[in-house]
Design a protein around this motif. Structure first.
Motif, PDB file in Angstrom:
ATOM      1  N   ASP A   1     -66.378 -11.769  60.636  1.00  0.00           N
ATOM      2  CA  ASP A   1     -66.943 -10.458  60.293  1.00  0.00           C
ATOM      3  C   ASP A   1     -68.094 -10.561  59.293  1.00  0.00           C
ATOM      4  OD1 ASP A   1     -65.295  -9.025  61.967  1.00  0.00           O
ATOM      5  OD2 ASP A   1     -63.730  -8.755  60.454  1.00  0.00           O
ATOM      6  N   ASN A   2     -68.340 -11.799  58.799  1.00  0.00           N
ATOM      7  CA  ASN A   2     -69.403 -11.996  57.816  1.00  0.00           C
ATOM      8  C   ASN A   2     -70.746 -12.149  58.537  1.00  0.00           C
ATOM      9  OD1 ASN A   2     -71.214 -12.925  55.921  1.00  0.00           O
ATOM     10  ND2 ASN A   2     -69.769 -14.310  54.932  1.00  0.00           N
ATOM     11  N   PRO A   3     -71.674 -11.211  58.333  1.00  0.00           N
ATOM     12  CA  PRO A   3     -72.948 -11.281  59.063  1.00  0.00           C
ATOM     13  C   PRO A   3     -73.815 -12.471  58.649  1.00  0.00           C
ATOM     14  CG  PRO A   3     -72.989  -9.515  57.428  1.00  0.00           C
ATOM     15  CD  PRO A   3     -71.602 -10.040  57.455  1.00  0.00           C
ATOM     16  N   ASP A   4     -73.547 -13.041  57.463  1.00  0.00           N
ATOM     17  CA  ASP A   4     -74.346 -14.188  57.007  1.00  0.00           C
ATOM     18  C   ASP A   4     -74.059 -15.454  57.807  1.00  0.00           C
ATOM     19  OD1 ASP A   4     -75.425 -12.636  55.031  1.00  0.00           O
ATOM     20  OD2 ASP A   4     -73.971 -13.261  53.509  1.00  0.00           O
ATOM     21  N   LEU A   5     -72.939 -15.464  58.470  1.00  0.00           N
ATOM     22  CA  LEU A   5     -72.495 -16.693  59.119  1.00  0.00           C
ATOM     23  C   LEU A   5     -72.816 -16.668  60.606  1.00  0.00           C
ATOM     24  CD1 LEU A   5     -70.964 -19.308  58.401  1.00  0.00           C
ATOM     25  CD2 LEU A   5     -68.885 -18.178  59.106  1.00  0.00           C
ATOM     26  N   GLN A   6     -73.630 -17.604  61.027  1.00  0.00           N
ATOM     27  CA  GLN A   6     -73.992 -17.713  62.445  1.00  0.00           C
ATOM     28  C   GLN A   6     -73.356 -18.988  62.996  1.00  0.00           C
ATOM     29  OE1 GLN A   6     -75.752 -15.247  63.996  1.00  0.00           O
ATOM     30  NE2 GLN A   6     -75.636 -14.193  62.022  1.00  0.00           N
ATOM     31  N   LEU A   7     -72.426 -18.819  63.904  1.00  0.00           N
ATOM     32  CA  LEU A   7     -71.710 -19.972  64.448  1.00  0.00           C
ATOM     33  C   LEU A   7     -71.721 -19.952  65.964  1.00  0.00           C
ATOM     34  CD1 LEU A   7     -68.441 -20.162  62.312  1.00  0.00           C
ATOM     35  CD2 LEU A   7     -70.343 -21.762  62.266  1.00  0.00           C
ATOM     36  N   ASP A   8     -71.696 -21.158  66.545  1.00  0.00           N
ATOM     37  CA  ASP A   8     -71.591 -21.260  68.007  1.00  0.00           C
ATOM     38  C   ASP A   8     -70.167 -21.562  68.459  1.00  0.00           C
ATOM     39  OD1 ASP A   8     -74.446 -20.975  68.849  1.00  0.00           O
ATOM     40  OD2 ASP A   8     -74.654 -22.653  67.461  1.00  0.00           O
ATOM     41  N   GLY A   9     -69.338 -22.058  67.545  1.00  0.00           N
ATOM     42  CA  GLY A   9     -67.968 -22.357  67.925  1.00  0.00           C
ATOM     43  C   GLY A   9     -67.183 -22.973  66.787  1.00  0.00           C
ATOM     44  N   PHE A  10     -65.892 -23.117  67.027  1.00  0.00           N
ATOM     45  CA  PHE A  10     -64.974 -23.639  65.999  1.00  0.00           C
ATOM     46  C   PHE A  10     -64.249 -24.890  66.490  1.00  0.00           C
ATOM     47  CE2 PHE A  10     -65.130 -19.113  64.908  1.00  0.00           C
ATOM     48  CZ  PHE A  10     -65.239 -19.150  63.525  1.00  0.00           C
ATOM     49  N   VAL A  11     -64.096 -25.841  65.587  1.00  0.00           N
ATOM     50  CA  VAL A  11     -63.085 -26.884  65.748  1.00  0.00           C
ATOM     51  C   VAL A  11     -61.853 -26.350  65.035  1.00  0.00           C
ATOM     52  CG1 VAL A  11     -62.409 -29.228  65.127  1.00  0.00           C
ATOM     53  CG2 VAL A  11     -64.731 -28.788  65.921  1.00  0.00           C
ATOM     54  N   GLY A  12     -60.810 -26.068  65.777  1.00  0.00           N
ATOM     55  CA  GLY A  12     -59.633 -25.390  65.233  1.00  0.00           C
ATOM     56  C   GLY A  12     -58.692 -26.338  64.516  1.00  0.00           C
TER      57      GLY A  12
END
Lengths: 392, 86
Positions: A183-194
């Protein structure tokens, strides 16, 4: 060691790196991947994984280190409990050097508090049996990985009617933290290593919201270098194929529904708090665990008077931004100068799983800091350099 | 914090308290097996199982077939790459 050495073979790592490079060529844009778990952060630095990946891939080091997200106020509360004259305070070693507002548990011990490092919560229960005239308090912290062990310890204390034992619960939950990040707009991610070991307990089903509501792929990963490389490869496959799914690379340990016995123990002993304060992330609703009223006699928060104050972080410390992946450790003014593992200002420098401590210990800043992805990355099909892994 | 180490259960030392001895790379240590026992898996049936040990507890069994399949995939990738480069 079986199930360890096989997953550290340099030749296989090189194979996976080649496959990752091929997929990077197809994505043709910078890729930001967050490894959520501090254990992954530690492995990534220990094995130099960031350096052998194509420059197009940037790894963001997430908030999955329980020590790193421990707010100062909770440390102050722990120290206050430990300073009661009849208390033996037991803790995992990870928490000993975490700075509170004025001191650490290590310094409190030097000043006379009876603070003991234990390997397991069961060890603290044994201390209670051995010292019936003392109140023994265990500093329960960690994500869902560790919560079953503390739950079973309380159940055993109840079964054995050990009345001089309690826990100061600071357990946190990974799913609300991930939601706060997304929900943080500052964070741009393409995916997660869980996180692999959290998922061993909770399963992979709870991550479905990441793919369905936020359109991000996630691959639950093991902790050896080949595990992490395979997970990155699987994430890239999803990006190339325009998929957003929950995938499980760590299926030798993680089942879809998790460990039902462990989950039952957690639900029996713990209740979800309305809100919990995370260092760097602030208050996150329904993100912490407290002890159920049924086991109130084992709740140190009810047994002892604690300050229960919120304490602001040091102004110079950028742990909050680092935990959110907004800043890199070396972009913090005190990194490596006033803030070192020996004299940490922020929690990310305390734990070996913290991003700052990992950068400090394993260095390589000269190469990693240069890996900016502001320009179009140069992706090459040339043979990769030797990975240089060792299996020791 | 979430460190886990593979080990093999070699002995059950206390059925009531669910305690077992695990061999971790040659080091023998007592662990609690409450997380991996249920009606289908009584303590006695755990001997020989490979488990992941964390903070004194065996947290989960290691699925040997899944581990073998993961390693097999690495082998196949390496073989395919070797085939391309020859």
């Amino acid at each position: 060691m079986k199930y360890v050495d096989e997953f550290r073979e340099p030749e296989k790592a090189e194979t996976l790196c080649c496959e990752i490079t091929k997929l990077c060529n197809q994505v043709e844009k910078p890729i930001k991947i967050m490894e959520v778990c501090g254990g992954h952060t530690h492995s990534i630095f220990k094995y130099g994984i960031e350096e052998i990946l194509p420059q197009a891939i940037e790894l963001i080091h997430g908030p999955g280190c329980p020590v790193c997200v421990m707010p100062k106020g909770r440390l102050d509360d722990a120290i206050a409990i430990s300073q009661n004259h009849n208390v033996i305070f037991a803790t995992f070693g990870d928490a000993m050097r975490v700075p509170g507002s004025k001191t650490t548990l290590l310094q409190a011990r030097a000043q006379g508090a009876d603070i003991r490092m234990v390997y397991s919560p069961l060890d603290s229960l044994q201390i209670a049996k051995d010292n019936p005239d003392k109140q023994v308090v265990f500093f329960a912290l960690g994500f869902e990985t560790t919560a079953p062990s503390t739950a079973f310890t309380i159940l055993q204390a109840a079964a054995e009617k050990i009345h001089n034992f309690s826990m100061f619960s600071n357990h946190v939950l990974v799913i609300p933290a991930l939601k706060a990040l997304l929900d943080n707009p500052d964070l741009q991610l393409d995916g997660f290593v869980g996180p692999g070991h959290v998922s061993m307990v909770i399963g992979t089903d709870p991550y479905e919201f990441i793919s369905q509501q936020y359109n991000k792929p996630i691959v639950v990963s093991g902790f050896e270098p080949l595990d992490i490389l395979q997970s990155i490869w699987m994430l890239l496959q999803q990006l190339v194929e325009n998929r957003c799914e929950v995938e499980n690379q760590y299926n030798r340990i993680v089942q879809k529904s998790g460990n039902t016995v462990a989950l039952q123990a957690i639900n029996k002993v713990f209740a979800v708090r309305d809100s919990f304060d995370w260092r760097g992330l602030g208050d996150i609703p329904y993100s912490g665990l407290k002890i159920q009223p049924e086991y109130a006699q084992f709740d140190a928060e009810l047994k002892f008077t604690i300050p229960n104050l919120k304490v602001a972080d040091h102004k110079a410390c950028k742990c909050g931004e680092i935990l959110k992946g907004v800043l890199k450790p070396w972009e913090c003014k005190v990194f490596g100068t006033a803030c070192t593992p020996e004299t940490p200002i922020g929690t990310c420098m305390v734990s070996s799983e913290g991003a700052c401590a990992a950068y400090y210990k394993y260095g390589r800043l000269s190469t990693i800091a240069k890996r900016t992805i502001t320009q179009k990355p140069k992706i090459t099909q040339e043979p990769l350099p030797a990975c240089g892994f060792s299996s020791d | 914090m979430c460190l886990g180490i593979p080990g093999q259960i070699i002995e059950i030392t206390n059925v009531d308290h669910k305690l077992a001895i695990v061999n971790i790379g040659g080091v023998k240590r007592q662990v609690n097996i409450a997380c991996i026992v249920d009606e289908q898996h009584p303590p006695e049936a755990c001997i020989g199982d490979w488990v992941l040990v964390h903070v004194g507890f065996a947290m989960n069994r290691i699925n040997e077939q899944e581990a073998a399949e993961t390693l097999q995939l690495f082998q196949e990738l390496a073989a395919a790459q070797a085939g391309i480069s020859t």
